[in-house]
Design a protein around this motif. Structure first.
Motif, PDB file in Angstrom:
ATOM      1  N   MET A  32       0.844  -1.204   0.000  1.00 18.41           N
ATOM      2  CA  MET A  32       0.000   0.000   0.000  1.00 18.41           C
ATOM      3  C   MET A  32       0.871   1.242   0.000  1.00 18.41           C
ATOM      4  SD  MET A  32      -1.618   0.005   3.882  1.00 18.41           S
ATOM      5  CE  MET A  32      -2.296  -1.633   3.730  1.00 18.41           C
ATOM      6  N   GLN A  33       0.337   2.292  -0.576  1.00 14.98           N
ATOM      7  CA  GLN A  33       1.028   3.577  -0.586  1.00 14.98           C
ATOM      8  C   GLN A  33       0.692   4.376   0.664  1.00 14.98           C
ATOM      9  OE1 GLN A  33       3.182   4.087  -3.033  1.00 14.98           O
ATOM     10  NE2 GLN A  33       3.933   5.983  -2.108  1.00 14.98           N
ATOM     11  N   ALA A  34      -0.507   4.171   1.189  1.00 16.23           N
ATOM     12  CA  ALA A  34      -0.956   4.893   2.376  1.00 16.23           C
ATOM     13  C   ALA A  34      -2.176   4.192   2.935  1.00 16.23           C
ATOM     14  CB  ALA A  34      -1.289   6.347   2.031  1.00 16.23           C
ATOM     15  N   PHE A  35      -2.489   4.484   4.186  1.00 20.26           N
ATOM     16  CA  PHE A  35      -3.766   4.047   4.767  1.00 20.26           C
ATOM     17  C   PHE A  35      -4.441   5.267   5.383  1.00 20.26           C
ATOM     18  CE2 PHE A  35      -0.516   3.409   8.006  1.00 20.26           C
ATOM     19  CZ  PHE A  35      -1.088   3.886   9.175  1.00 20.26           C
ATOM     20  N   PHE A  36      -5.697   5.121   5.744  1.00 19.62           N
ATOM     21  CA  PHE A  36      -6.495   6.275   6.156  1.00 19.62           C
ATOM     22  C   PHE A  36      -7.132   6.053   7.525  1.00 19.62           C
ATOM     23  CE2 PHE A  36      -6.226   6.219   1.589  1.00 19.62           C
ATOM     24  CZ  PHE A  36      -5.981   7.548   1.259  1.00 19.62           C
ATOM     25  N   GLU A  37      -7.170   7.134   8.288  1.00 20.18           N
ATOM     26  CA  GLU A  37      -7.807   7.125   9.601  1.00 20.18           C
ATOM     27  C   GLU A  37      -8.635   8.398   9.765  1.00 20.18           C
ATOM     28  OE1 GLU A  37      -7.875   4.778  11.683  1.00 20.18           O
ATOM     29  OE2 GLU A  37      -6.098   3.526  11.391  1.00 20.18           O
ATOM     30  N   ASP A  38      -9.601   8.355  10.652  1.00 15.86           N
ATOM     31  CA  ASP A  38     -10.358   9.554  11.003  1.00 15.86           C
ATOM     32  C   ASP A  38      -9.724  10.215  12.225  1.00 15.86           C
ATOM     33  OD1 ASP A  38     -12.306   9.609   9.026  1.00 15.86           O
ATOM     34  OD2 ASP A  38     -13.617   8.231  10.105  1.00 15.86           O
ATOM     35  N   ASP A  39      -9.449  11.503  12.089  1.00 12.37           N
ATOM     36  CA  ASP A  39      -8.972  12.308  13.217  1.00 12.37           C
ATOM     37  C   ASP A  39     -10.204  12.924  13.876  1.00 12.37           C
ATOM     38  OD1 ASP A  39      -7.857  14.079  14.992  1.00 12.37           O
ATOM     39  OD2 ASP A  39      -6.382  14.874  13.587  1.00 12.37           O
ATOM     40  N   LEU A  40     -10.515  12.483  15.093  1.00 14.32           N
ATOM     41  CA  LEU A  40     -11.741  12.902  15.769  1.00 14.32           C
ATOM     42  C   LEU A  40     -11.484  13.890  16.898  1.00 14.32           C
ATOM     43  CD1 LEU A  40     -13.311   9.335  15.934  1.00 14.32           C
ATOM     44  CD2 LEU A  40     -14.079  11.193  14.474  1.00 14.32           C
ATOM     45  N   ARG A  41     -10.306  14.426  16.969  1.00 11.71           N
ATOM     46  CA  ARG A  41      -9.974  15.298  18.105  1.00 11.71           C
ATOM     47  C   ARG A  41     -10.801  16.568  18.140  1.00 11.71           C
ATOM     48  NH1 ARG A  41      -3.658  15.801  17.375  1.00 11.71           N
ATOM     49  NH2 ARG A  41      -4.330  15.746  15.186  1.00 11.71           N
ATOM     50  N   SER A  42     -11.246  17.038  16.985  1.00 10.06           N
ATOM     51  CA  SER A  42     -12.043  18.269  16.944  1.00 10.06           C
ATOM     52  C   SER A  42     -13.522  17.996  17.171  1.00 10.06           C
ATOM     53  CB  SER A  42     -11.862  18.947  15.582  1.00 10.06           C
ATOM     54  OG  SER A  42     -12.426  18.142  14.551  1.00 10.06           O
ATOM     55  N   GLY A  43     -13.913  16.731  17.263  1.00  9.43           N
ATOM     56  CA  GLY A  43     -15.314  16.369  17.383  1.00  9.43           C
ATOM     57  C   GLY A  43     -15.961  16.056  16.057  1.00  9.43           C
ATOM     58  N   LYS A  44     -15.269  16.391  14.965  1.00  7.90           N
ATOM     59  CA  LYS A  44     -15.755  16.117  13.626  1.00  7.90           C
ATOM     60  C   LYS A  44     -14.706  15.270  12.902  1.00  7.90           C
ATOM     61  CE  LYS A  44     -16.921  18.381   9.248  1.00  7.90           C
ATOM     62  NZ  LYS A  44     -17.000  19.682   8.511  1.00  7.90           N
ATOM     63  N   PRO A  45     -15.123  14.176  12.249  1.00  7.50           N
ATOM     64  CA  PRO A  45     -14.131  13.320  11.580  1.00  7.50           C
ATOM     65  C   PRO A  45     -13.373  14.075  10.488  1.00  7.50           C
ATOM     66  CG  PRO A  45     -16.280  12.231  11.716  1.00  7.50           C
ATOM     67  CD  PRO A  45     -16.491  13.657  12.107  1.00  7.50           C
ATOM     68  N   VAL A  46     -12.058  13.987  10.549  1.00  8.21           N
ATOM     69  CA  VAL A  46     -11.203  14.560   9.511  1.00  8.21           C
ATOM     70  C   VAL A  46     -10.454  13.390   8.871  1.00  8.21           C
ATOM     71  CG1 VAL A  46      -9.290  16.105   8.987  1.00  8.21           C
ATOM     72  CG2 VAL A  46     -10.964  16.728  10.767  1.00  8.21           C
ATOM     73  N   PHE A  47     -10.794  13.120   7.631  1.00  5.42           N
ATOM     74  CA  PHE A  47     -10.193  12.004   6.901  1.00  5.42           C
ATOM     75  C   PHE A  47      -8.705  12.290   6.700  1.00  5.42           C
ATOM     76  CE2 PHE A  47     -10.111   9.229   2.932  1.00  5.42           C
ATOM     77  CZ  PHE A  47     -10.394   8.050   3.620  1.00  5.42           C
ATOM     78  N   THR A  48      -7.847  11.380   7.166  1.00  2.30           N
ATOM     79  CA  THR A  48      -6.414  11.645   7.199  1.00  2.30           C
ATOM     80  C   THR A  48      -5.642  10.528   6.502  1.00  2.30           C
ATOM     81  OG1 THR A  48      -6.677  12.818   9.297  1.00  2.30           O
ATOM     82  CG2 THR A  48      -4.452  12.110   8.714  1.00  2.30           C
ATOM     83  N   ARG A  49      -4.748  10.930   5.623  1.00  2.60           N
ATOM     84  CA  ARG A  49      -3.904   9.999   4.879  1.00  2.60           C
ATOM     85  C   ARG A  49      -2.570   9.837   5.590  1.00  2.60           C
ATOM     86  NH1 ARG A  49       0.111  10.216   0.804  1.00  2.60           N
ATOM     87  NH2 ARG A  49      -0.104   8.618  -0.833  1.00  2.60           N
ATOM     88  N   ILE A  50      -2.191   8.584   5.864  1.00  2.00           N
ATOM     89  CA  ILE A  50      -0.951   8.301   6.590  1.00  2.00           C
ATOM     90  C   ILE A  50      -0.033   7.491   5.677  1.00  2.00           C
ATOM     91  CG2 ILE A  50       0.061   7.201   8.621  1.00  2.00           C
ATOM     92  CD1 ILE A  50      -2.729   7.709   9.959  1.00  2.00           C
ATOM     93  N   SER A  51       1.178   7.990   5.480  1.00  5.95           N
ATOM     94  CA  SER A  51       2.116   7.362   4.561  1.00  5.95           C
ATOM     95  C   SER A  51       3.521   7.457   5.136  1.00  5.95           C
ATOM     96  CB  SER A  51       2.057   8.048   3.193  1.00  5.95           C
ATOM     97  OG  SER A  51       2.407   9.425   3.320  1.00  5.95           O
TER      98      SER A  51
END
Length: 264
Positions: free
Chosen positions: A142-161
């Protein structure tokens, strides 16, 4: 966690980084549950037949007595190197279907819930136990995987590579299932995860208060060893990847975009 990941961008990357050459590279950039992508596994090596072993023994026996004395004074010979591991690319579904599943409808229901397997329970959870004990381990490029950053209370789609932009090889388990009605065969896989509570980067993601997990990213030099290790040694390869070797960036998805004139 990690319900989506990104395939390698260039067909040549599979050969350059994983020593495999897919006949057809995955068609989709993003891999989601129940979608076809693929994984890397070791090619089964031929095992000598009983007859060939017996032949070798019969030839070697007369030499044994004459060589024992000489061997006592001889310098020990270096152990022969193990033959290089051959790898193969196998088109497969992301979403594990155990070999004992009874029907296609049951397989479709189970697969989206079985995208990841925990490193600490893969040998005991019913879905994955047989595959793990049978040594059905794989590498998921894989080139990257994705997680939701929920620290703000709203999901922020985040790419991790990787920081250096090179592909990752994630540890996984695979299974072969045959539809009892049609006879069609399905190869599927799940990625293995490790605890990330104390990981400097990955502890930020997923739901607050929950145990943090991350894909078990393998070191490039351990790919062959992971595929061929004894079952009792395999877990030693499943460790958290160093945080300073990873980078995380928020990405915008189509569903996140607001239509023109949208207020709020």
């Amino acid at each position: 966690m990690s319900s989506q990941y990104e395939n390698l961008p260039q067909p040549g990357d599979y050969a350059a980084f994983f020593k495999v050459s897919p006949v057809e590279v995955p068609a989709e950039r993003l891999v989601r549950a129940n979608r076809l992508s693929g994984m890397v596994r070791a090619v089964a090596q031929p095992v000598p037949s009983d007859a060939s072993v017996a032949d070798v023994a019969s030839v070697a026996a007369p030499l044994l007595e004459s060589t024992v004395a000489a061997a006592a004074d001889a310098v020990p010979a270096a152990k022969p190197k193990a033959p290089p591991v051959q790898r193969e690319w196998v088109p497969a579904q992301f979403g594990f279907v155990a070999h004992w599943v009874k029907s296609a409808s049951d397989a479709r229901l189970r697969a989206p819930k079985q995208l990841v397997a925990r490193n600490d329970t893969v040998s005991t959870v019913q879905a994955y136990r047989d595959a793990w004990l049978a040594g059905q381990r794989c590498i998921i490029p894989m080139q990257a995987f994705f997680e939701d950053d929920l620290r703000s209370g709203k999901p922020v789609f985040t790419r991790i590579s990787r920081v250096d932009g090179e592909p990752m090889g994630v540890a996984g388990v695979w299974s072969r299932w045959q539809d009892p009605d049609s006879g069609a065969e399905l190869i599927s896989y799940a990625m293995l995860t490790v605890n990330a509570n104390s990981h400097a980067l990955m502890h930020r993601y997923q739901h607050p208060g929950s145990e943090k997990r991350m894909p078990a990213i393998l070191n490039e030099g351990s790919y062959d060893a992971w595929l061929t290790a004894r079952q009792d040694k395999a877990r030693e390869f499943l460790r958290a990847y160093p945080s300073n070797w990873l980078t995380a960036n928020p990405v915008e998805r189509k569903q996140d975009k607001k239509p023109k004139g949208w207020l709020g």
